[in-house]
Design a protein around this motif. Structure first.
Motif, mmCIF file in Angstrom:
data_model
loop_
_atom_site.group_PDB
_atom_site.id
_atom_site.type_symbol
_atom_site.label_atom_id
_atom_site.label_comp_id
_atom_site.label_asym_id
_atom_site.label_seq_id
_atom_site.Cartn_x
_atom_site.Cartn_y
_atom_site.Cartn_z
ATOM 1 N N TYR A 92 0.823 -1.219 0.000
ATOM 2 C CA TYR A 92 0.000 0.000 0.000
ATOM 3 C C TYR A 92 0.857 1.271 0.000
ATOM 4 C CZ TYR A 92 -2.820 3.784 1.906
ATOM 5 O OH TYR A 92 -3.410 5.001 2.115
ATOM 6 N N THR A 93 1.996 1.264 0.681
ATOM 7 C CA THR A 93 2.812 2.483 0.811
ATOM 8 C C THR A 93 3.882 2.613 -0.262
ATOM 9 O OG1 THR A 93 4.273 1.316 2.367
ATOM 10 C CG2 THR A 93 2.486 2.647 3.306
ATOM 11 N N ASP A 94 3.989 1.636 -1.152
ATOM 12 C CA ASP A 94 5.018 1.688 -2.188
ATOM 13 C C ASP A 94 4.524 2.470 -3.406
ATOM 14 O OD1 ASP A 94 7.285 1.175 -3.757
ATOM 15 O OD2 ASP A 94 6.330 -0.602 -4.608
ATOM 16 N N LYS A 95 5.162 3.597 -3.690
ATOM 17 C CA LYS A 95 4.707 4.444 -4.800
ATOM 18 C C LYS A 95 4.891 3.786 -6.163
ATOM 19 C CE LYS A 95 5.237 8.918 -2.522
ATOM 20 N NZ LYS A 95 5.890 10.246 -2.560
ATOM 21 N N ASP A 96 5.757 2.791 -6.234
ATOM 22 C CA ASP A 96 5.980 2.106 -7.505
ATOM 23 C C ASP A 96 5.092 0.876 -7.667
ATOM 24 O OD1 ASP A 96 7.945 3.913 -8.251
ATOM 25 O OD2 ASP A 96 9.522 2.787 -7.208
ATOM 26 N N GLY A 97 4.313 0.565 -6.641
ATOM 27 C CA GLY A 97 3.470 -0.629 -6.695
ATOM 28 C C GLY A 97 2.078 -0.329 -7.218
ATOM 29 N N SER A 98 1.376 -1.366 -7.540
ATOM 30 C CA SER A 98 0.035 -1.210 -8.126
ATOM 31 C C SER A 98 -1.038 -0.923 -7.072
ATOM 32 C CB SER A 98 -0.335 -2.463 -8.914
ATOM 33 O OG SER A 98 -0.272 -3.611 -8.091
ATOM 34 N N PHE A 99 -0.702 -1.069 -5.777
ATOM 35 C CA PHE A 99 -1.705 -0.867 -4.735
ATOM 36 C C PHE A 99 -1.490 0.429 -3.956
ATOM 37 C CE2 PHE A 99 -1.549 -5.543 -5.211
ATOM 38 C CZ PHE A 99 -2.862 -5.747 -5.607
ATOM 39 N N TYR A 100 -0.557 1.249 -4.418
ATOM 40 C CA TYR A 100 -0.258 2.479 -3.682
ATOM 41 C C TYR A 100 -1.516 3.365 -3.564
ATOM 42 C CZ TYR A 100 1.555 7.008 -2.363
ATOM 43 O OH TYR A 100 1.766 8.199 -1.716
ATOM 44 N N GLY A 101 -1.793 3.738 -2.319
ATOM 45 C CA GLY A 101 -2.888 4.660 -2.057
ATOM 46 C C GLY A 101 -4.272 4.106 -2.308
ATOM 47 N N ASN A 102 -4.409 2.803 -2.502
ATOM 48 C CA ASN A 102 -5.713 2.197 -2.777
ATOM 49 C C ASN A 102 -6.625 2.365 -1.552
ATOM 50 O OD1 ASN A 102 -7.777 0.027 -2.753
ATOM 51 N ND2 ASN A 102 -6.803 -0.584 -4.674
ATOM 52 N N PRO A 103 -7.722 3.110 -1.668
ATOM 53 C CA PRO A 103 -8.573 3.411 -0.500
ATOM 54 C C PRO A 103 -9.237 2.168 0.086
ATOM 55 C CG PRO A 103 -9.613 4.195 -2.520
ATOM 56 C CD PRO A 103 -8.234 3.784 -2.895
ATOM 57 N N GLN A 104 -9.630 1.201 -0.780
ATOM 58 C CA GLN A 104 -10.259 -0.020 -0.259
ATOM 59 C C GLN A 104 -9.271 -0.808 0.614
ATOM 60 O OE1 GLN A 104 -10.463 0.791 -3.602
ATOM 61 N NE2 GLN A 104 -12.575 1.565 -3.475
ATOM 62 N N ILE A 105 -8.031 -0.895 0.151
ATOM 63 C CA ILE A 105 -7.026 -1.612 0.932
ATOM 64 C C ILE A 105 -6.738 -0.857 2.227
ATOM 65 C CG2 ILE A 105 -4.586 -2.292 0.980
ATOM 66 C CD1 ILE A 105 -4.827 -3.113 -1.905
ATOM 67 N N PHE A 106 -6.650 0.465 2.148
ATOM 68 C CA PHE A 106 -6.399 1.227 3.365
ATOM 69 C C PHE A 106 -7.495 0.981 4.395
ATOM 70 C CE2 PHE A 106 -7.200 4.952 6.011
ATOM 71 C CZ PHE A 106 -5.989 5.037 6.664
ATOM 72 N N ASN A 107 -8.743 0.979 3.970
ATOM 73 C CA ASN A 107 -9.850 0.763 4.904
ATOM 74 C C ASN A 107 -9.729 -0.598 5.581
ATOM 75 O OD1 ASN A 107 -11.029 3.236 4.416
ATOM 76 N ND2 ASN A 107 -12.348 2.482 2.754
ATOM 77 N N LYS A 108 -9.324 -1.610 4.799
ATOM 78 C CA LYS A 108 -9.182 -2.942 5.405
ATOM 79 C C LYS A 108 -7.965 -3.015 6.327
ATOM 80 C CE LYS A 108 -10.508 -6.713 3.525
ATOM 81 N NZ LYS A 108 -10.713 -7.914 2.679
ATOM 82 N N ILE A 109 -6.907 -2.258 5.996
ATOM 83 C CA ILE A 109 -5.755 -2.183 6.908
ATOM 84 C C ILE A 109 -6.202 -1.577 8.232
ATOM 85 C CG2 ILE A 109 -3.567 -0.995 7.333
ATOM 86 C CD1 ILE A 109 -2.987 -1.240 4.322
ATOM 87 N N GLN A 110 -6.975 -0.491 8.128
ATOM 88 C CA GLN A 110 -7.465 0.153 9.344
ATOM 89 C C GLN A 110 -8.377 -0.783 10.133
ATOM 90 O OE1 GLN A 110 -7.919 4.612 10.121
ATOM 91 N NE2 GLN A 110 -9.807 4.055 9.064
ATOM 92 N N ASN A 111 -9.212 -1.523 9.433
ATOM 93 C CA ASN A 111 -10.081 -2.503 10.099
ATOM 94 C C ASN A 111 -9.245 -3.589 10.783
ATOM 95 O OD1 ASN A 111 -12.357 -1.160 9.245
ATOM 96 N ND2 ASN A 111 -12.777 -2.545 7.520
ATOM 97 N N ALA A 112 -8.182 -4.016 10.098
ATOM 98 C CA ALA A 112 -7.343 -5.093 10.639
ATOM 99 C C ALA A 112 -6.643 -4.650 11.911
ATOM 100 C CB ALA A 112 -6.320 -5.530 9.588
ATOM 101 N N LEU A 113 -6.197 -3.403 11.949
ATOM 102 C CA LEU A 113 -5.550 -2.892 13.155
ATOM 103 C C LEU A 113 -6.565 -2.676 14.277
ATOM 104 C CD1 LEU A 113 -3.017 -0.414 11.515
ATOM 105 C CD2 LEU A 113 -2.460 -2.494 12.803
ATOM 106 N N ALA A 114 -7.760 -2.235 13.928
ATOM 107 C CA ALA A 114 -8.819 -2.072 14.932
ATOM 108 C C ALA A 114 -9.225 -3.426 15.494
ATOM 109 C CB ALA A 114 -10.023 -1.364 14.312
#
Length: 703
Positions: A92-114
């Motif tokens: 998610y944090t890699d600017k050269d990757g295909s998932f950089y800044g993906n909001p759906q993934i970020f939401n699930k990351i936040q859910n996973a930490l919660a």
């Protein structure tokens, strides 16, 4: 990779601290280095790894195949949740990757930490709760600071608060370093200057010599869980923490001092890395970790060496030579120079030559024997009784432990059990014997051990030269009904086994009657027998499981062909002995036909074990009591038990080196008499005291 973080490379190009501070404040600078350290290096691989984790990743942030209620002490399932999040956060944090800044993934990351915060999983092993989890949380939170979206302040604050587990100030050695590392992460996240100073102070406090307590010893060995040898294992954890912090705080007010860099560098280069042969480490230095799969193969050591080079650029050439050797980019002999050291604090001996390593672990009532704990190393009861790690190529013992016969550890003398016996004491316990020690001049030496364990008494000694190691045993006694054996080696079978009698053609154990000066040869190592010897040899397939020796692994059966050679002293031996000379690093058995032994075994009895090397004109003697030994025309008398070496210098000059294996004397009287001219010199040698008790002292004398 996080491209905005270029500061480490600026530092390496020679920019002054003032230039660095002009670009970043201290907290941002250090946190940027942490983030860079945890960032992606191969985006496509990380993206692919992340995709594989999406299948069972549920909307609430949990994974369906993880049991979050598990409390296992090893291989604790819930920690997998954080490991998987690490992969996804990297994507998610890699600017050269295909998932950089993906909001759906970020939401699930936040859910996973919660989800993690709400569930608050805990293991029955304090290490997971107080070290592993807080460290992983800290690294995740720092990485997420560099994402395009930010965690909610409340969730981040809750997780930072949750990191407050474990008290570094109450721990020692590697455990202190581990806990202080998550203090460090927490200080960066909260920009708490007082906490940052405390964390760095605690992290670097173990970069100092201690006398017998857990940590780095005055002989530069490393001990943990009491006075227990752990040059790797906890020693490796210690190094990891120092390397991380040293790199993060370089060229800041928190940087390591010159003295700390020197201590760190000496332990890493002159001790830890010397236990390697190629990328394979000596099994003696892993502690209970010896029972973990793949533990002896250090495939990632090259990365830590590269980072160490940043901390200690003065020794850059040596770091690079070590990296090439440990990474197998060069031969195991690459840039290896002859070296010998007995570690008087840890009861361990390193003997290194370009074409081999031969290291020995012993025990005493000053050191803990090899431990069992957390259901690991269940059968390692004889690992401290003179275990000899003989490496020519490197992988001789790699992953052999599940199928070892555990009462035939290489080099040891022990009872021969019908079935392997479990260790019945946990977390290490002091040995029963006082006599254990060695003499060393950094190139040659002798080590001695008065075995007293499991109904067996013996006097064991090793005499170390360039091409030969002389192994002697005397005064072997036991009242046990089980046979007593001395094991020459137990290693993976690699090629045929030859002997001066005949080649071994059967897998079944075979007893060979080897005549005086006869030999046995396998995989580049020869065993020469100065006197007639009955030697048992086996090349059979042995079977076991990782679960048997470490309950955190599976029960699947593993097997392999093993070369095993031993001497059987029979039942209830009274005064038995043995003598064999190991020649490691030979190309083939044909070399033995040209070998003319320069070794003279002068004595091997209950009072004295003495060896003379004719080519080197070098004498080595173990005195178990006050007495006299005459070696090659030199009459040597001592007034106390000691380990002694006499080197011939120019003309009639000699160098006498002595060590106290009981570590209780302050002086030793040594008398040398030249039998040819009658000249006698009496020496009163003041022995080292304090943390140097047991170390070598030398004096020169002319005869």
């Amino acid at each position: 990779m996080i491209k905005r973080i270029l500061l480490l490379s600026f530092m390496l190009m020679g920019f002054s601290p003032s230039v660095l501070w002009a670009q970043k404040q201290t907290f941002e600078l250090i946190m940027g280095r942490v983030a860079e350290d945890n960032a992606v290096t191969k985006p496509k691989q990380v993206d692919a790894a992340a995709i594989k984790l999406f299948d069972k990743w549920q909307e609430d942030g949990s994974w369906s195949d993880i049991n979050y209620k598990a409390i296992d002490i090893t291989k604790w399932q819930p920690s997998t949740h954080l490991d998987r999040l690490r992969t996804i956060v990297n994507a998610y944090t890699d600017k050269d990757g295909s998932f950089y800044g993906n909001p759906q993934i970020f939401n699930k990351i936040q859910n996973a930490l919660a989800f993690w915060y709400d569930q608050d999983p805990k293991s029955d092993n304090w290490w997971h709760n107080e070290i592993d989890v807080p460290q992983k949380l800290g690294e995740l939170l720092i990485s997420l600071r560099y994402g395009s979206q930010k965690l909610s302040k409340e969730l981040e604050a809750n997780l930072i608060e949750r990191m407050k587990r474990g008290v570094a100030e109450k721990k020692t050695g590697a455990n202190k370093t581990d806990i202080a590392l998550h203090y460090f992460y927490r200080a960066l996240l909260t920009q708490d200057k007082a906490l940052l100073k405390l964390a760095v102070d605690q992290l670097l406090e173990p970069v100092a010599l201690v006398d017998g307590a857990e940590g780095l010893q005055y002989d530069y060995s490393y001990m943990q869980h009491g006075p227990q040898l752990y040059i790797s294992g906890y020693g490796a954890v210690y190094l990891t923490g120092i390397v991380k912090i040293g790199k993060y705080v370089a060229n800041t007010p928190y940087a390591m001092s010159k003295e700390q860099v020197a201590l760190f560098s000496k332990f890493y280069r002159d001790v830890y890395l010397k236990t390697f042969r190629s990328k394979y480490i000596d099994f003696n230095v892993e502690g209970r970790g010896i029972s973990r799969k793949d533990i002896l193969k250090k495939t990632s050591e090259k990365y830590r060496i590269n980072n160490a080079k940043l901390i200690d650029p003065k020794n850059a050439d040596d770091w690079e030579n070590n990296r090439l050797r440990v990474d197998s980019a060069e031969a195991p002999s690459f840039k290896v120079t002859p070296y010998h050291q007995h570690f008087w604090k840890a009861d361990y001996t390193l003997h290194i030559r370009p074409n081999y390593s031969f290291n020995v672990r012993i025990a005493s009532n000053r050191t803990n024997r090899s431990e069992s704990g957390n259901k690991e190393n269940l059968y390692g009861r004889y690992l401290s009784d003179g275990a000899t790690n003989i490496q020519v190529n490197g992988p001789e013992y790699f992953n052999i432990m599940p199928i070892w016969e555990w009462d035939k550890i290489p080099g040891t003398t022990s009872v021969d059990n019908k079935e392997d016996l479990l260790l019945d004491k946990f977390w290490g316990h002091l040995g029963d014997n006082a006599f254990a020690g060695g003499v060393s001049d950094q190139v040659y030496g002798a080590t001695a051990y008065q075995l007293d364990y499991d109904n067996v008494l013996a006097k064991k000694a090793w005499f170390f030269f360039d091409d030969e190691i002389v192994c002697l045993g005397a005064d072997i006694h036991s009242k046990d009904e089980r046979n007593v054996t001395t094991t020459l080696n137990q290693t993976w079978l690699n090629g045929k086994v030859s002997s001066s009698v005949a080649d071994i053609k059967t897998e079944s154990p075979e007893q060979m009657n080897i005549a005086a000066n006869g030999w046995l040869f396998h995989n580049g190592v020869a065993y020469v027998f100065p006197k007639p010897s009955q030697v048992n040899v086996s090349t059979a397939t042995q079977t076991g499981s990782w679960y048997k020796i470490n309950n955190s692994f599976g029960k699947a059966e593993v097997s392999g062909s093993v070369f095993k050679a031993w001497i059987d002293h029979g039942k209830q031996p009274e005064g038995a002995d043995y003598a064999y000379i190991v020649l490691p690093g030979l190309k083939d058995a044909a070399a033995l036909k040209k070998y003319n032994s320069p070794i003279e075994i002068v004595r091997n009895d209950k009072d004295v074990q003495a060896v003379f090397h004719k080519k080197l004109n070098l004498t080595q003697v173990v005195f178990y009591t006050a007495g006299t030994a005459t070696v090659s025309g030199l009459e040597i008398t001592v007034d106390k038990p000691s380990v002694l070496m006499v080197k011939s210098l120019k003309g009639a000059e000699k160098e006498v080196l002595v060590a106290d294996p009981l570590q209780k004397e302050t002086a030793l009287k040594v008398s040398l008499k030249n039998a040819k001219n009658g000249v006698q010199k009496d020496l009163s040698i003041t022995l080292p005291t304090g943390p140097y008790k047991g170390s070598t002292k030398s004096e020169k004398v002319s005869l």
